[in-house]
Design an enzyme around this catalytic site. Structure first.
Site, PDB file in Angstrom:
ATOM      1  N   GLU A 140       0.857  -1.187   0.000  1.00  0.00           N
ATOM      2  CA  GLU A 140       0.000   0.000   0.000  1.00  0.00           C
ATOM      3  C   GLU A 140       0.893   1.236   0.000  1.00  0.00           C
ATOM      4  OE1 GLU A 140      -2.490   0.347   3.526  1.00  0.00           O
ATOM      5  OE2 GLU A 140      -2.874   2.459   3.075  1.00  0.00           O
ATOM      6  N   ASP A 147       0.722  13.900  -4.704  1.00  0.00           N
ATOM      7  CA  ASP A 147       1.584  14.471  -3.658  1.00  0.00           C
ATOM      8  C   ASP A 147       3.031  14.435  -4.139  1.00  0.00           C
ATOM      9  OD1 ASP A 147      -0.683  14.402  -2.098  1.00  0.00           O
ATOM     10  OD2 ASP A 147      -0.040  12.701  -0.864  1.00  0.00           O
ATOM     11  N   THR A 188     -17.566  11.512 -12.004  1.00  0.00           N
ATOM     12  CA  THR A 188     -16.409  10.649 -12.247  1.00  0.00           C
ATOM     13  C   THR A 188     -15.131  11.439 -12.548  1.00  0.00           C
ATOM     14  OG1 THR A 188     -16.868  10.502 -14.616  1.00  0.00           O
ATOM     15  CG2 THR A 188     -17.892   8.840 -13.198  1.00  0.00           C
ATOM     16  N   CYS A 381      -1.411  -0.401  29.993  1.00  0.00           N
ATOM     17  CA  CYS A 381      -0.149   0.340  30.050  1.00  0.00           C
ATOM     18  C   CYS A 381      -0.260   1.517  31.022  1.00  0.00           C
ATOM     19  CB  CYS A 381       0.280   0.749  28.654  1.00  0.00           C
ATOM     20  SG  CYS A 381       2.061   1.009  28.572  1.00  0.00           S
ATOM     21  N   LEU A 382      -0.464   2.752  30.528  1.00  0.00           N
ATOM     22  CA  LEU A 382      -0.666   3.857  31.462  1.00  0.00           C
ATOM     23  C   LEU A 382      -1.876   3.565  32.355  1.00  0.00           C
ATOM     24  CD1 LEU A 382       0.228   6.748  32.312  1.00  0.00           C
ATOM     25  CD2 LEU A 382      -1.492   7.615  30.740  1.00  0.00           C
ATOM     26  N   HIS A 507       0.279  -4.059  25.715  1.00  0.00           N
ATOM     27  CA  HIS A 507      -0.780  -3.571  24.815  1.00  0.00           C
ATOM     28  C   HIS A 507      -1.444  -4.761  24.130  1.00  0.00           C
ATOM     29  CE1 HIS A 507      -0.137   0.766  25.043  1.00  0.00           C
ATOM     30  NE2 HIS A 507       1.129   0.462  25.249  1.00  0.00           N
ATOM     31  N   GLU A 509      -4.275  -5.054  22.970  1.00  0.00           N
ATOM     32  CA  GLU A 509      -5.175  -4.680  21.864  1.00  0.00           C
ATOM     33  C   GLU A 509      -4.552  -4.944  20.497  1.00  0.00           C
ATOM     34  OE1 GLU A 509      -3.601  -2.608  23.871  1.00  0.00           O
ATOM     35  OE2 GLU A 509      -3.088  -0.681  22.946  1.00  0.00           O
TER      36      GLU A 509
HETATM   37  N1  GLN Z   1       3.782   6.809  29.605  1.00  0.00           N
HETATM   38  C1  GLN Z   1       3.867   5.506  30.176  1.00  0.00           C
HETATM   39  C2  GLN Z   1       5.249   4.901  30.027  1.00  0.00           C
HETATM   40  O1  GLN Z   1       6.033   5.355  29.242  1.00  0.00           O
HETATM   41  C3  GLN Z   1       2.843   4.568  29.571  1.00  0.00           C
HETATM   42  C4  GLN Z   1       3.087   4.272  28.134  1.00  0.00           C
HETATM   43  C5  GLN Z   1       1.904   3.696  27.435  1.00  0.00           C
HETATM   44  O2  GLN Z   1       0.787   3.741  27.958  1.00  0.00           O
HETATM   45  N2  GLN Z   1       2.109   3.196  26.257  1.00  0.00           N
HETATM   46  O3  GLN Z   1       5.567   3.958  30.708  1.00  0.00           O
END
Ligand code: GLN
Length: 536
Positions: A140, A147, A188, A381-382, A507, A509
């Protein structure tokens, strides 16, 4: 030798080129082809790791620790194939590598030029995806035809058509066919001009995929075919879908796009009705239940900042035949009290990853709300760091506890910089990145959800739970249910006795897929569903 499909975009940005490319990938997987997907981004940053979500949306992290474009998330979710460092290149990365070679003396005596040096480097990066077990490489090209910064990429893929043989290369152009309300018809011309631009460069598309809000009439299709020099059957309509982006592979399939690709490449592969995918889409469109999950972030007004989180929540819903309504709650609106009603109406709360202090107190308050009111909670994470700060302040009695990222002078630094990060000066690509193993406590909620005590998840962080404070947190009832295998880093925390309270330093997700929902997200939706039914 692999075949190559190049996907370009015209007329406007934000057409969903990534989702379209990923959908084509899905069609080929169902045809039992082995594929690789690559994204080329024409901007000059070496990677998107240092860009903020306003600029770029989410930064997607691969197993091997690359910070990449969020389209790679679509690739993994639609195709089930892992991406890697070799799946995303920017102009910055390409120039960087060429200039380093020049400094090393690799081109000694030569003048370094866009053509052939930059284009050769681009082609080498694309060809690096052609491992011996790959049938088709899908590439892709980011940005929009026209551009300036995309020109070298288009020149490189034009050259590949010549070098690989036109039968081994396919050009697919995604364009926009606007509906002009005042005239009551679709137009078009922008597509004609975009294709004219491509042909000026020497690329004639084999397929035109037309994004539009309304149906494209037979007349318009013939016009597009004639002016864009594409056979009528290769003019594919991609109208806005009603329910889910996961419908798009089916839309392309119904118009025979996979067959068109087979014919072009002279590949004989058994047809597939996409039964597995169809069943999944059907479940998304007709959920049996509904829950509301609040996502408390500081970019609640942006579409793309938490892309993988939103997708993973949808997948979590699929595991329970449940439609997840995502309530985007601004962390600062919690601080000001404006979002109290939102917190009260959700059946589950998720605090996603993030950086910096804006909105942090709102995130911490929402963790407290979830903990005290038995609302299912997932911290990412955070989000884990906020959960630990909240527990330290309000249960352990450590007033002013904080992360040193937020407050360097906190009396109780319960979250602090990882020691390996102390010497780090450059900000690009220097976090703890990629897949890291984690050992889960037997009998913990985490181990139950994963069905294993040894897992691996992707990471992107610099801070960690302070080891000094671990005994205090545990004594007060917070279970540190996951650590790095050597025990040095806290990876997961949970709260026994709460209906669902779990947070991870990773993470998860990034690894959730519609055909394989992630257990932590499925667990959150399951617990939210229970709360929702009990409340009725
Ligand atoms: N800011 C936090 C750290 O660096 C969490 C990072 C995050 O959520 N990806 O540890």
């Amino acid at each position: 030798m692999a075949k190559y499909i190049f996907i370009t975009g015209g007329v406007v940005s934000s057409l969903g080129k990534g989702v379209t490319a990923a959908s084509i990938g899905r069609l080929l997987i169902n045809r039992r082809l082995r594929i690789r997907m690559v994204k080329m981004d024409p901007y000059l940053n070496v990677d998107p790791g240092t860009m903020n979500p306003f600029q770029h949306g989410e930064v997607y992290v691969t197993d091997d620790g690359a910070e990449t474009d969020l389209d790679l998330g679509h690739y993994e979710r639609f195709t089930g194939q892992p991406t890697s460092k070799r799946s995303n290149y920017t102009s910055g990365r390409i120039y960087w590598d060429v200039l380093n070679k020049e400094r090393r003396g690799d081109y000694l005596g030569g003048t370094i030029q866009m053509i052939p040096h930059i284009t050769d480097e681009i082609k080498a990066c694309i060809r690096a995806a052609d491992d011996k077990d790959v049938d088709v490489v899908l590439v892709e090209i980011g940005g929009t035809v026209g551009d300036i910064e995309g020109l070298t990429f288009l020149e490189a893929i034009r050259q590949m058509g010549l070098e690989e043989g036109r039968d081994n290369v396919m050009y697919i152009h995604l364009t926009y066919v606007p509906f002009i309300r005042a005239a009551g018809e679709i137009k078009t011309k922008p597509s004609q001009q975009s294709v004219a631009k491509l042909r000026e460069i020497g690329i004639t598309p084999d397929v035109l995929i037309c994004r539009s809000e309304v149906a494209i009439s037979e007349d318009a299709r013939r016009k597009l075919s004639l002016f864009c020099n594409v056979p009528v059957h290769a003019v594919i309509e991609e109208r806005d879908v009603a329910h889910s982006i996961y419908e798009i592979p089916l839309v392309l399939f119904e118009q025979g796009l996979d067959e068109l690709i087979m014919v072009h490449f002279r590949l004989a592969r058994p047809p597939s009705r996409l039964a597995d995918w169809r069943a999944m889409v059907d479940a998304v469109i007709h959920p049996k239940h509904k829950v509301r999950i609040g996502v408390v972030g500081k970019y609640s007004d942006l579409q793309d900042a938490y892309k993988s989180i939103y997708e993973a929540l949808t997948h979590g819903g699929m595991a329970h035949q449940t439609g997840v309504e995502i309530i985007k709650i601004g962390a600062e609106a919690i601080e000001s009290g404006e979002a109290a009603a939102d917190l009260a109406r959700v059946h589950g709360i998720l605090v996603p990853g993030g950086f910096g202090s804006r909105g942090i107190e709102g995130k911490i308050q929402s963790v407290r709300y979830a903990r005290e009111n038995g609302v299912p909670f997932l911290g990412i994470c955070l989000g884990l760091q906020c959960a630990v700060i909240e527990y330290a302040r309000n249960v352990c009695g450590l007033a002013g506890a904080n992360s040193t990222e937020i407050d360097k002078a906190t009396p109780h630094p319960v979250v602090c910089l990882m020691s390996e990060q102390e010497k780090v000066i450059d900000l690009g690509g220097t976090m703890r990145l990629g897949a890291w193993a984690c050992a889960l406590k037997a009998g913990s909620l985490a181990a139950k959800l994963y069905g294993s005590t040894s897992i691996s998840e992707r990471h992107r962080h610099r801070y960690e739970v302070s080891n000094k404070h671990r005994p205090q947190l545990e004594a007060a009832g917070l279970s540190l249910s996951g650590t790095s295998p050597d025990g040095a880093l806290v990876e997961m925390v949970e709260l026994p006795g709460h209906p669902y309270f779990i947070a991870t330093q990773a993470h998860p997700e990034f690894k959730s897929q519609p055909l394989a929902p992630h257990p932590l997200f499925a667990g959150l939706v399951g617990a939210a569903l229970k709360r929702c039914t009990e409340k009725k």
